[in-house]
Design a protein around this motif. Sequence first.
Motif, short mmCIF file in Angstrom:
data_model
loop_
_atom_site.label_atom_id
_atom_site.label_comp_id
_atom_site.label_asym_id
_atom_site.label_seq_id
_atom_site.Cartn_x
_atom_site.Cartn_y
_atom_site.Cartn_z
N GLU A 1 76.32 -5.38 -6.02
CA GLU A 1 75.25 -5.25 -7.01
C GLU A 1 74.04 -6.11 -6.63
O GLU A 1 72.89 -5.71 -6.84
N ASP A 2 74.30 -7.28 -6.06
CA ASP A 2 73.22 -8.20 -5.67
C ASP A 2 72.32 -7.63 -4.58
O ASP A 2 71.21 -8.11 -4.37
N TYR A 3 72.78 -6.60 -3.87
CA TYR A 3 72.02 -6.04 -2.76
C TYR A 3 71.32 -4.73 -3.10
O TYR A 3 70.69 -4.13 -2.23
N LYS A 4 71.37 -4.32 -4.35
CA LYS A 4 70.78 -3.03 -4.73
C LYS A 4 69.29 -2.93 -4.43
O LYS A 4 68.83 -1.93 -3.92
N GLU A 5 68.53 -3.95 -4.77
CA GLU A 5 67.08 -3.91 -4.56
C GLU A 5 66.66 -4.99 -3.57
O GLU A 5 65.70 -5.72 -3.79
N VAL A 6 67.40 -5.08 -2.48
CA VAL A 6 67.17 -6.10 -1.46
C VAL A 6 66.91 -5.41 -0.14
O VAL A 6 67.57 -4.42 0.20
N LYS A 7 65.95 -5.91 0.63
CA LYS A 7 65.73 -5.41 1.98
C LYS A 7 66.79 -6.04 2.88
O LYS A 7 66.96 -7.26 2.86
N THR A 8 67.49 -5.21 3.62
CA THR A 8 68.54 -5.73 4.50
C THR A 8 68.32 -5.29 5.94
O THR A 8 67.68 -4.27 6.19
N LEU A 9 68.88 -6.05 6.84
CA LEU A 9 68.87 -5.70 8.25
C LEU A 9 70.22 -6.09 8.83
O LEU A 9 70.70 -7.20 8.62
N THR A 10 70.84 -5.16 9.52
CA THR A 10 72.05 -5.43 10.28
C THR A 10 71.78 -4.98 11.70
O THR A 10 71.40 -3.83 11.92
#
Length: 143
Positions: A11-20
Amino acid sequence: AWRVDDTHSAEDYKEVKTLTTDKGSTIAVKKNGDIISVCRHSKDVATGSDLLRQAVAMGGTKLDSFSGNYDFYVRNGFEPISWTPFNKEYAPHDWVDGKHIAEPVIFFKYTGKQTNKTLKEFLHSVKASKEYDEALEIRDRGM
């Protein structure tokens, strides 16, 4: 590594920009500029500094981390602002008393400049906050 925050839920990553990266290193940046989940995979050619540059390019402006990462973050342009002592209640799941050091949590803002202040000098020059949220608020007020 135990210093990587493992308290975030999906849930904490729903509106987060991520990069893997292709090799599994990660960074994430919240809408408010908070950089989270900085984790370099040991087999990745991308360095931790590369990951932080990408996080800043994605809008990252601040972060918090255990003090064992202090030198790394100040070398990469993050200025320490506030701190709070270690609290076992909020330790990562794989932190082991007697094996790992009870490190304070340092709150940084991105300035792009390196500070010459050592961790010891910082801890002696800035009063400790009693709680995590207090240190976070002090840092955010100063941005």
